[in-house]
Design a protein around this motif. Structure first.
Motif, PDB file in Angstrom:
ATOM      1  N   PRO A 251      23.679  66.626  27.580  1.00 18.21           N
ATOM      2  CA  PRO A 251      22.604  67.052  28.472  1.00 18.21           C
ATOM      3  C   PRO A 251      21.632  65.910  28.757  1.00 18.21           C
ATOM      4  CG  PRO A 251      22.997  68.735  26.821  1.00 18.21           C
ATOM      5  CD  PRO A 251      23.836  67.555  26.435  1.00 18.21           C
ATOM      6  N   PRO A 252      21.164  65.777  29.991  1.00 15.95           N
ATOM      7  CA  PRO A 252      20.312  64.634  30.353  1.00 15.95           C
ATOM      8  C   PRO A 252      18.942  64.716  29.696  1.00 15.95           C
ATOM      9  CG  PRO A 252      20.411  66.212  32.158  1.00 15.95           C
ATOM     10  CD  PRO A 252      21.420  66.671  31.146  1.00 15.95           C
ATOM     11  N   PRO A 253      18.396  63.564  29.292  1.00 14.78           N
ATOM     12  CA  PRO A 253      17.045  63.541  28.719  1.00 14.78           C
ATOM     13  C   PRO A 253      15.998  63.900  29.775  1.00 14.78           C
ATOM     14  CG  PRO A 253      18.244  61.506  28.264  1.00 14.78           C
ATOM     15  CD  PRO A 253      19.017  62.231  29.307  1.00 14.78           C
ATOM     16  N   LEU A 254      14.809  64.208  29.292  1.00 15.09           N
ATOM     17  CA  LEU A 254      13.683  64.497  30.174  1.00 15.09           C
ATOM     18  C   LEU A 254      12.590  63.467  29.937  1.00 15.09           C
ATOM     19  CD1 LEU A 254      13.380  68.387  29.803  1.00 15.09           C
ATOM     20  CD2 LEU A 254      14.635  67.093  31.543  1.00 15.09           C
ATOM     21  N   LEU A 255      11.926  63.092  31.018  1.00 15.65           N
ATOM     22  CA  LEU A 255      10.794  62.181  30.956  1.00 15.65           C
ATOM     23  C   LEU A 255       9.553  62.967  31.352  1.00 15.65           C
ATOM     24  CD1 LEU A 255      10.890  59.216  30.146  1.00 15.65           C
ATOM     25  CD2 LEU A 255      10.745  58.612  32.574  1.00 15.65           C
ATOM     26  N   LEU A 265      16.679  62.762  33.677  1.00 19.81           N
ATOM     27  CA  LEU A 265      17.361  61.471  33.774  1.00 19.81           C
ATOM     28  C   LEU A 265      18.879  61.678  33.828  1.00 19.81           C
ATOM     29  CD1 LEU A 265      15.218  59.430  31.211  1.00 19.81           C
ATOM     30  CD2 LEU A 265      14.892  59.695  33.681  1.00 19.81           C
ATOM     31  N   HIS A 266      19.348  62.143  34.986  1.00 17.21           N
ATOM     32  CA  HIS A 266      20.780  62.359  35.166  1.00 17.21           C
ATOM     33  C   HIS A 266      21.521  61.027  35.172  1.00 17.21           C
ATOM     34  CE1 HIS A 266      20.550  66.647  35.977  1.00 17.21           C
ATOM     35  NE2 HIS A 266      19.535  66.428  36.800  1.00 17.21           N
ATOM     36  N   SER A 267      22.719  61.042  34.607  1.00 16.40           N
ATOM     37  CA  SER A 267      23.552  59.845  34.607  1.00 16.40           C
ATOM     38  C   SER A 267      24.249  59.706  35.957  1.00 16.40           C
ATOM     39  CB  SER A 267      24.595  59.932  33.483  1.00 16.40           C
ATOM     40  OG  SER A 267      25.449  58.824  33.515  1.00 16.40           O
ATOM     41  N   ARG A 268      24.147  58.529  36.546  1.00 18.50           N
ATOM     42  CA  ARG A 268      24.795  58.301  37.851  1.00 18.50           C
ATOM     43  C   ARG A 268      26.300  58.107  37.705  1.00 18.50           C
ATOM     44  NH1 ARG A 268      19.825  55.545  38.575  1.00 18.50           N
ATOM     45  NH2 ARG A 268      20.688  53.599  37.742  1.00 18.50           N
ATOM     46  N   GLU A 269      26.748  57.710  36.523  1.00 18.86           N
ATOM     47  CA  GLU A 269      28.176  57.518  36.291  1.00 18.86           C
ATOM     48  C   GLU A 269      28.568  58.284  35.031  1.00 18.86           C
ATOM     49  OE1 GLU A 269      29.687  53.552  36.438  1.00 18.86           O
ATOM     50  OE2 GLU A 269      28.165  52.895  37.876  1.00 18.86           O
ATOM     51  N   PRO A 270      29.112  59.493  35.192  1.00 20.29           N
ATOM     52  CA  PRO A 270      29.476  60.304  34.020  1.00 20.29           C
ATOM     53  C   PRO A 270      30.506  59.582  33.141  1.00 20.29           C
ATOM     54  CG  PRO A 270      29.552  61.613  36.037  1.00 20.29           C
ATOM     55  CD  PRO A 270      29.401  60.179  36.454  1.00 20.29           C
ATOM     56  N   ALA A 271      30.396  59.788  31.840  1.00 20.85           N
ATOM     57  CA  ALA A 271      31.321  59.178  30.885  1.00 20.85           C
ATOM     58  C   ALA A 271      31.757  60.232  29.879  1.00 20.85           C
ATOM     59  CB  ALA A 271      30.657  58.005  30.183  1.00 20.85           C
ATOM     60  N   LEU A 272      32.915  59.992  29.282  1.00 22.44           N
ATOM     61  CA  LEU A 272      33.441  60.913  28.279  1.00 22.44           C
ATOM     62  C   LEU A 272      32.596  60.868  27.008  1.00 22.44           C
ATOM     63  CD1 LEU A 272      37.280  60.255  28.592  1.00 22.44           C
ATOM     64  CD2 LEU A 272      36.030  62.278  29.355  1.00 22.44           C
ATOM     65  N   GLU A 287      21.350  52.808  32.088  1.00 23.15           N
ATOM     66  CA  GLU A 287      20.492  53.036  33.255  1.00 23.15           C
ATOM     67  C   GLU A 287      19.045  52.856  32.831  1.00 23.15           C
ATOM     68  OE1 GLU A 287      21.562  56.719  35.057  1.00 23.15           O
ATOM     69  OE2 GLU A 287      23.696  56.212  35.141  1.00 23.15           O
ATOM     70  N   GLU A 288      18.297  52.150  33.639  1.00 25.53           N
ATOM     71  CA  GLU A 288      16.957  51.713  33.281  1.00 25.53           C
ATOM     72  C   GLU A 288      15.908  52.426  34.136  1.00 25.53           C
ATOM     73  OE1 GLU A 288      14.926  47.436  33.627  1.00 25.53           O
ATOM     74  OE2 GLU A 288      16.609  47.486  32.190  1.00 25.53           O
ATOM     75  N   THR A 289      14.799  52.800  33.489  1.00 22.26           N
ATOM     76  CA  THR A 289      13.690  53.425  34.203  1.00 22.26           C
ATOM     77  C   THR A 289      12.385  53.013  33.540  1.00 22.26           C
ATOM     78  OG1 THR A 289      12.839  55.546  35.028  1.00 22.26           O
ATOM     79  CG2 THR A 289      13.684  55.523  32.788  1.00 22.26           C
ATOM     80  N   ASP A 290      11.289  53.226  34.254  1.00 23.65           N
ATOM     81  CA  ASP A 290       9.968  52.886  33.699  1.00 23.65           C
ATOM     82  C   ASP A 290       9.593  53.869  32.594  1.00 23.65           C
ATOM     83  OD1 ASP A 290       9.645  50.755  35.432  1.00 23.65           O
ATOM     84  OD2 ASP A 290       8.658  51.975  36.978  1.00 23.65           O
TER      85      ASP A 290
END
Length: 365
Positions: A251-255, A265-272, A287-290
């Protein structure tokens, strides 16, 4: 502090039952003709007391039952009638049995308490609580077991300060039982080593992949070892104000921003998930964010996002947290855990691991 609710009220009522049965039986026996008997009430009182009271309380309840029968039958002048003697013998027998039941219940509780202490010690060894402050960040972690009294499961978290920044992992091992616990230990052990040695977050993820693959081979089969783990890894470089994320089927993290907005923070490239490299290989890309001052990163397992209410509606952490500001990660996790319990009515079906990291504002650093 125990919450008031139906279970609490039921427990209180149950503890009041033995004296109520004794009083009700005495009144019934005294006011009705001698051919009517309150024997079932007098025998029920010590049986109800046995699992609820202490040994002394159970013994006193049994003695009270016997004395009340004797006193009432003596007052009515029927103490030595055949039916009265039979009733008295029945009450005495049940009172003795109630004391024996109480001893068995107490022994079972002592064994359960010992097992829980062992489970808690194992939980602390496998999932130690991180320090409240690591690398200048405020940290909080929380583990909520779906089954009351259970401590060990397949959810995991870890925080490690390293030369490359503060690194974190939250994961969920497939399955339950000791196989899942073994996988948790492998992932956390490999993460702590890789977090110190690997220069990139991508390399950390790949080290975890290899560690799970080695352990699965060593244990000779998936039936002895839970072979894959969904996970999200994060890196907070010292002093840079940025955040790097690698997601592996999790599950994607939350900021949570200081103004109350929430970014998923959805992943742009899903991985196993980790441990599934034999099915295909996708290169990890962080993936990088502020990650500005006053912002909180929330990592969690699907025990949070897939918790359902009685109508089957999922708990949506992003929606629940939008517009709210938490200055303390510990308070955030405590509130989330409480809201999930209320959402599900206390009937969660999956364990839940939560990890929150907050970058203090410059004036509080």
């Amino acid at each position: 502090m125990e919450q008031e609710g139906p279970i609490s009220y039921a427990r209180t009522f149950a503890r009041m039952l033995p004296p109520l049965l004794l009083v009700g039986g005495a009144i019934y026996d005294y006011l009705t003709p001698s051919e009517f008997t309150a024997g079932p009430l007098f025998t029920a009182a010590p049986l109800v007391a046995a699992p609820l009271y202490s040994r002394r309380g159970t013994v006193l309840t049994g003695i009270a039952s016997v004395l009340l029968v004797v006193a009432i039958h003596l007052e009515l002048g029927i103490l030595f009638h055949v039916d009265s003697i039979t009733e008295l013998a029945t009450v005495v027998t049940v009172a003795v049995l109630a004391v024996l039941i109480n001893l068995l219940v107490r022994r079972g509780r002592e064994q359960l308490a010992s097992q829980r202490e062992i489970a808690e010690a194992a939980q602390r060894a496998v999932l130690p609580q991180p320090a409240e402050r690591i690398g200048g960040f405020a940290i909080a972690a929380r583990y909520e077991a779906a089954q009351e009294g259970a401590f060990i499961g397949g959810d995991l978290y870890a925080v490690q300060d390293s030369p490359h920044g503060v690194r974190l992992v939250v994961g969920d091992v497939r399955g339950k039982g000791m196989g899942a616990v073994a996988a948790v230990a492998v992932v956390i052990g490999a993460f702590r080593e890789a977090a110190e040695q690997e220069a990139t977050l991508e390399a950390v993820a790949q080290r975890l992949d290899r560690a799970l693959a080695r352990e699965a081979v060593r244990r000779e089969g998936i039936e002895l070892f839970e072979g894959f783990t969904t996970a999200v890894l994060a890196e907070l470089p010292h002093g840079d104000g940025i955040l790097r994320i690698v997601t592996r089927g999790h599950p994607p993290p939350l900021l949570l921003c200081p103004d109350g907005t929430v970014h998923t923070l959805h992943s742009r490239e899903p991985a196993l998930p980790l441990g599934m490299a034999d099915l295909g290989v996708w290169p990890d890309r962080a993936e990088e964010t502020d990650f500005a001052g006053g912002t909180t990163l929330l990592l969690y397992t699907d025990g949070l996002s897939e918790a359902r209410d009685e109508h089957g509606v999922f708990f949506d952490p992003a929606d629940r947290l939008t517009g709210r500001v938490f200055h303390d990660p510990g308070a955030l996790l405590a509130r989330l855990a409480d809201e999930v319990r209320r959402h599900t009515g206390g009937g969660t079906t999956d364990d839940m691991a939560l990890l929150a990291v907050r970058r203090p504002t410059p004036d509080r650093m």
